[in-house]
Every structure is written in C-alpha cells, then in structure tokens.
Scaffold this motif. Structure first.
Motif, PDB file in Angstrom:
ATOM      1  N   UNK A 136     -40.182 -25.452  11.392  1.00 36.85           N
ATOM      2  CA  UNK A 136     -39.711 -24.596  10.309  1.00 36.85           C
ATOM      3  C   UNK A 136     -40.822 -23.695   9.788  1.00 36.85           C
ATOM      4  N   UNK A 137     -42.051 -24.216   9.735  1.00 37.71           N
ATOM      5  CA  UNK A 137     -43.179 -23.400   9.279  1.00 37.71           C
ATOM      6  C   UNK A 137     -43.416 -22.237  10.243  1.00 37.71           C
ATOM      7  N   UNK A 138     -43.287 -22.504  11.537  1.00 38.67           N
ATOM      8  CA  UNK A 138     -43.464 -21.442  12.533  1.00 38.67           C
ATOM      9  C   UNK A 138     -42.384 -20.385  12.411  1.00 38.67           C
ATOM     10  N   UNK A 139     -41.132 -20.824  12.237  1.00 39.13           N
ATOM     11  CA  UNK A 139     -40.041 -19.871  12.108  1.00 39.13           C
ATOM     12  C   UNK A 139     -40.188 -19.057  10.826  1.00 39.13           C
ATOM     13  N   UNK A 140     -40.624 -19.705   9.730  1.00 40.24           N
ATOM     14  CA  UNK A 140     -40.817 -18.985   8.472  1.00 40.24           C
ATOM     15  C   UNK A 140     -41.899 -17.929   8.621  1.00 40.24           C
ATOM     16  N   UNK A 141     -42.999 -18.279   9.300  1.00 37.11           N
ATOM     17  CA  UNK A 141     -44.058 -17.305   9.525  1.00 37.11           C
ATOM     18  C   UNK A 141     -43.541 -16.116  10.318  1.00 37.11           C
ATOM     19  N   UNK A 142     -42.754 -16.378  11.340  1.00 41.36           N
ATOM     20  CA  UNK A 142     -42.217 -15.291  12.151  1.00 41.36           C
ATOM     21  C   UNK A 142     -41.329 -14.369  11.320  1.00 41.36           C
ATOM     22  N   UNK A 143     -40.458 -14.953  10.501  1.00 46.93           N
ATOM     23  CA  UNK A 143     -39.524 -14.134   9.718  1.00 46.93           C
ATOM     24  C   UNK A 143     -40.234 -13.330   8.640  1.00 46.93           C
ATOM     25  N   UNK A 144     -41.315 -13.881   8.097  1.00 44.10           N
ATOM     26  CA  UNK A 144     -42.029 -13.188   7.027  1.00 44.10           C
ATOM     27  C   UNK A 144     -43.046 -12.191   7.563  1.00 44.10           C
ATOM     28  N   UNK A 145     -43.677 -12.514   8.710  1.00 41.88           N
ATOM     29  CA  UNK A 145     -44.804 -11.709   9.179  1.00 41.88           C
ATOM     30  C   UNK A 145     -44.463 -10.742  10.306  1.00 41.88           C
ATOM     31  N   UNK A 146     -43.377 -11.002  11.045  1.00 42.83           N
ATOM     32  CA  UNK A 146     -43.100 -10.203  12.230  1.00 42.83           C
ATOM     33  C   UNK A 146     -41.945  -9.236  12.009  1.00 42.83           C
ATOM     34  N   UNK A 147     -42.062  -8.039  12.574  1.00 42.52           N
ATOM     35  CA  UNK A 147     -40.918  -7.123  12.554  1.00 42.52           C
ATOM     36  C   UNK A 147     -39.828  -7.642  13.484  1.00 42.52           C
ATOM     37  N   UNK A 148     -38.638  -7.069  13.376  1.00 45.95           N
ATOM     38  CA  UNK A 148     -37.503  -7.523  14.187  1.00 45.95           C
ATOM     39  C   UNK A 148     -37.844  -7.498  15.668  1.00 45.95           C
ATOM     40  N   UNK A 149     -38.537  -6.466  16.120  1.00 49.47           N
ATOM     41  CA  UNK A 149     -38.878  -6.337  17.541  1.00 49.47           C
ATOM     42  C   UNK A 149     -39.580  -7.596  18.050  1.00 49.47           C
TER      43      UNK A 149
END
Length: 239
Positions: A136-149
């Motif tokens: 969940x921490x990894x997914x949260x980081x992706x959603x907060x830090x990464x653009x959709x691409x």
C-alpha cells in the motif's frame, strides 16, 4: 477431505496449533458466490477472515464521489479480511467475486485464536500484514508522486509475467499481460480515467514499447518502462 484438513492447507492456519485449528474448523463456514457477488462492503462491521479456495475476488474502495478504486485481485490460495479481525474496526474495503468463487469464512475470534496459537503462525500473520503495508505504501507513493503516464507503466509491469515462446523458452526480455485488462479497470487500479489510459496506450504503441496480440498486451521493451519509473522516483527523492 475433512474441514480440518482443508483449513490445515490454508495460509497462516497451516502453522496453527492443532486445538486452535480444530476450533477454527468448527466455527468456519463454506460459501459460494457467482461473478459479481458482493462478499462484504466498505464499513461492514463483520470481522470474518475469508480464504479463497476457488476463483478470484476483487478488493476495492469507493471515493466520496462514488468512483471505484481497485486495490488488488486475490486468487485461489489467498485470503482477505484479516485487518478487521485484528483491530475489530469496520471494513476498510469491499470484496466482490470476480469469477465464480468458493470461499471459507473463519470468524475473527477463531482466526485470531489460531493465528496466535503458535509463534510460527503469529510470525506468518505479521509477515502478511507487513507485506500489505509495504504494498500500500508503494501504491500510495506512485499515486502521489507519479503522473498518469508512469502509473500506467508501473501497473503494466506489475500485472505482467515473462513471455514464453512456442518452444517453451522465455522470449527474450519481453513480458505479457494476459488476459489484457480493460482500460476502465486499469484506470480504477491507478486512480485515473479511462480516457487517460487510452491515450497512454496509444503513445506506448506508437513508440513500439507495447503491442497488442490476441489474448494479451506484450511489453516489447520492459526495460524502457523501468528506466522511466526509476528516473522519476529518483527525481522525487532528490527534491
């Protein structure tokens, strides 16, 4: 096969003490669901732990606006519901049968009795909960830090497996996502809209990084996706 023997084969419970496992078997119930069947809903007060014996179960949450976000799909051999069993709080997510599914539900008290009956079973539960937190921490980081691409890149890699050729050998570095997820499902996994996923797919195909084939999405250049993800995450870390 007896209920006790079935429980003994399930994750975590296989490490439980015999007496506690026997009590869990006596308290357990065995249920079947058709595709789309609601197993439990967000904020339910139940505390059962569910073991997937056959089929696939989808775990999802809803935003205040009613949009669905997919957290994970649990295959046969997996289980869910353990967080509510541990803390006694309402459910943090809902669960729906994605295919025809056969499940075993163990009441919270019986599950905790079994999971804490031996040091090995307790360590297995702790490892499992830790894996959930890390994921969940990894997914949260992706959603907060990464653009959709890049969220699309990350999810494609996560869903993929090595591509095997007709000769039974791995086809170079290529990977494949099969069955191919529908675009609105992929969007629900990464917290965006179907239209955004469609645009990113078109661009990846234009660049020759992915290709569609019958029954799957082939990642022709997985290393290109990994490099783009690593570069963005390193840039975020340096800020």
């Amino acid at each position: 096969m007896s209920r006790l023997d079935r429980l003994r084969r399930l994750p975590i419970l296989r490490e439980a003490g015999e007496a506690a496992l026997t009590r869990a078997a006596e308290a357990a119930s065995w249920r079947s669901y058709g595709p789309g069947g609601l197993i439990l809903d967000l904020d339910d007060a139940t505390g059962d732990v569910w073991f997937v014996l056959e089929g696939t179960v989808r775990i999802q949450v809803r935003t205040p606006s009613g949009r669905e976000l997919i957290l994970t799909d649990i295959q046969a051999g997996g289980f869910f519901g353990e967080i509510a069993a541990v803390d006694g709080a309402p459910r943090t997510a809902g669960a729906t049968a994605l295919t025809r599914a056969r499940l075993c539900a163990v009441p919270a008290a019986a599950f905790m009795d079994a999971a804490c009956s031996t040091p090995a079973a307790c360590r297995a539960l702790l490892r499992h909960v830790t894996e959930i937190l890390r994921r969940q921490a990894k997914r949260l980081l992706e959603r907060e830090a990464l653009p959709v691409r890049l969220r699309v890149h990350a999810e494609l890699l996560r869903l993929s497996r090595p591509r095997i050729g007709r000769d039974g050998a791995q086809d170079g570095e290529q990977r494949i996502v099969t069955p191919p997820p529908r675009q609105h499902i992929l969007a629900a996994r990464i917290g965006t809209r179907r239209e955004a996923v469609s645009r990113e797919f078109a661009e990846l195909m234009r660049q020759g990084i992915i290709a569609r084939e019958r029954g799957g999405i082939v990642i022709l250049q997985p290393e290109a996706l990994r490099r783009s993800l690593e570069a963005e995450l390193e840039a975020e870390t340096d800020l």
